[in-house]
Design an enzyme around this catalytic site. Sequence first.
Site, PDB file in Angstrom:
ATOM      1  N   GLU A 193      44.869  26.595  66.707  1.00 33.52           N
ATOM      2  CA  GLU A 193      44.653  25.780  67.892  1.00 33.52           C
ATOM      3  C   GLU A 193      43.173  25.494  68.063  1.00 33.52           C
ATOM      4  O   GLU A 193      42.309  26.294  67.685  1.00 33.52           O
ATOM      5  CB  GLU A 193      45.194  26.489  69.141  1.00 33.52           C
ATOM      6  CG  GLU A 193      46.700  26.540  69.189  1.00 33.52           C
ATOM      7  CD  GLU A 193      47.235  27.222  70.437  1.00 33.52           C
ATOM      8  OE1 GLU A 193      48.440  27.051  70.702  1.00 33.52           O
ATOM      9  OE2 GLU A 193      46.472  27.912  71.139  1.00 33.52           O
ATOM     10  N   CYS A 242      43.486  39.554  74.966  1.00 31.89           N
ATOM     11  CA  CYS A 242      43.460  38.264  74.262  1.00 31.89           C
ATOM     12  C   CYS A 242      44.790  37.996  73.569  1.00 31.89           C
ATOM     13  O   CYS A 242      45.308  38.845  72.826  1.00 31.89           O
ATOM     14  CB  CYS A 242      42.329  38.266  73.232  1.00 31.89           C
ATOM     15  SG  CYS A 242      42.175  36.730  72.293  1.00 31.89           S
ATOM     16  N   CYS A 274      39.780  30.608  77.404  1.00 30.99           N
ATOM     17  CA  CYS A 274      39.389  31.748  76.580  1.00 30.99           C
ATOM     18  C   CYS A 274      40.439  32.849  76.629  1.00 30.99           C
ATOM     19  O   CYS A 274      40.902  33.240  77.691  1.00 30.99           O
ATOM     20  CB  CYS A 274      38.049  32.304  77.061  1.00 30.99           C
ATOM     21  SG  CYS A 274      36.661  31.247  76.680  1.00 30.99           S
ATOM     22  N   HIS A 303      32.113  42.189  77.648  1.00 31.43           N
ATOM     23  CA  HIS A 303      33.274  42.581  78.464  1.00 31.43           C
ATOM     24  C   HIS A 303      33.206  43.967  79.088  1.00 31.43           C
ATOM     25  O   HIS A 303      33.979  44.255  80.001  1.00 31.43           O
ATOM     26  CB  HIS A 303      34.572  42.399  77.691  1.00 31.43           C
ATOM     27  CG  HIS A 303      34.740  41.004  77.160  1.00 31.43           C
ATOM     28  ND1 HIS A 303      34.703  39.889  77.973  1.00 31.43           N
ATOM     29  CD2 HIS A 303      34.893  40.543  75.888  1.00 31.43           C
ATOM     30  CE1 HIS A 303      34.848  38.800  77.238  1.00 31.43           C
ATOM     31  NE2 HIS A 303      34.958  39.155  75.972  1.00 31.43           N
TER      32      HIS A 303
END
Length: 355
Positions: free
Chosen positions: A106, A133, A347, A230
């Site tokens: 993608e 994710c 994201c 993160h």
Amino acid sequence: MPSNNNAGAPVEQITEKRDLHTLTRGELQELLAAMGQPKFRAKQVEEWVWEKNAQSFDEMTNLPKALRDALGERLTLGGTTEVARQVSSDGSRKYLLRYPDGVSVECVGMPTRNRLAVCASTQAGCAMGCAFCATGAAGLARSLTAAEIYEQVMHVRDDFNARVTSVVLMGQGEPFMNYDATLAALRRLNSPEGAGIGARHLTVSTCGVIPQIMRFANESEQFTLAISLHSAVQKTRNMLMPGVRKYSLINLYNVMGEYVNKTGRRPTYEYALIGGVNDTESELQALCDFCEGTLAHVNLIQLNEVEGSKFRPSTEARAADFVRRLASVGVEATVRNSRGSDIDAACGQLKQRLR
């Protein structure tokens, strides 16, 4: 025993055609010379391939038809097939593209006024296994070639019929686990004989693969670096990002200092705010300590929700708290507006299928 009526007959050798995108300029020149063509033909062919994104040899109208036919007999143009496309309410478009071997990825086009940004993938799937994710959930299929990365950008360009002004390699995959192809794609995107995008508008996002960060620092181009951070607490980061567990935060901190000293460029730390996980007071203090006195910019993102995930985004108020506290220690931070979240194009949401 059955007889073989073809005994002694010559065996026909079937050779697979090579993708023209994989030929170096020298190889293309050699091929054309062997076909009795003048040297300038190589530049004409490359313009069609890299600048005009030709999908067939018949499009190469400034080449003699006999040459176009001869090239078609020897080579392919590889290419991608658009399997599906979704359009977000904010104008972003997500594409599911399939390569000739059946592997799909993608990518996302994000228009803003007179600009067009592309988020491209460097691998089909991802082996890093980040807990929040969607891409990593299915694992890694394979790394992409430089041409396959480049073709995503050109596909978006052609669909929007607009010049691409910036590219972020923040889609599927860990770019630094596919370093050589990533750099080759960046150089083609930067080249005037390619997409012609300025180096500082080409960004690589890595989970923090330390050996490759310094390799990247020694490249001559002014490409931009983003680090998916993160959390600045080792235990939390290990849980969220198991694929970079072996690269400790202290080593990441040190290598980023070396990176800034070497390049003079300002890196970005990406930080997805996850409610009750990395948005607590202790996590905020750790982030301030990690960033204070450095050149880094912090890009805060409210976590984009992923189907089946236990994680939830932090609040807008908490994001504002992070911006204020970071500013108080001299660190610039912004809250990034996620594009395409309504079509799972933001994201962490790319997962090689369209709903």
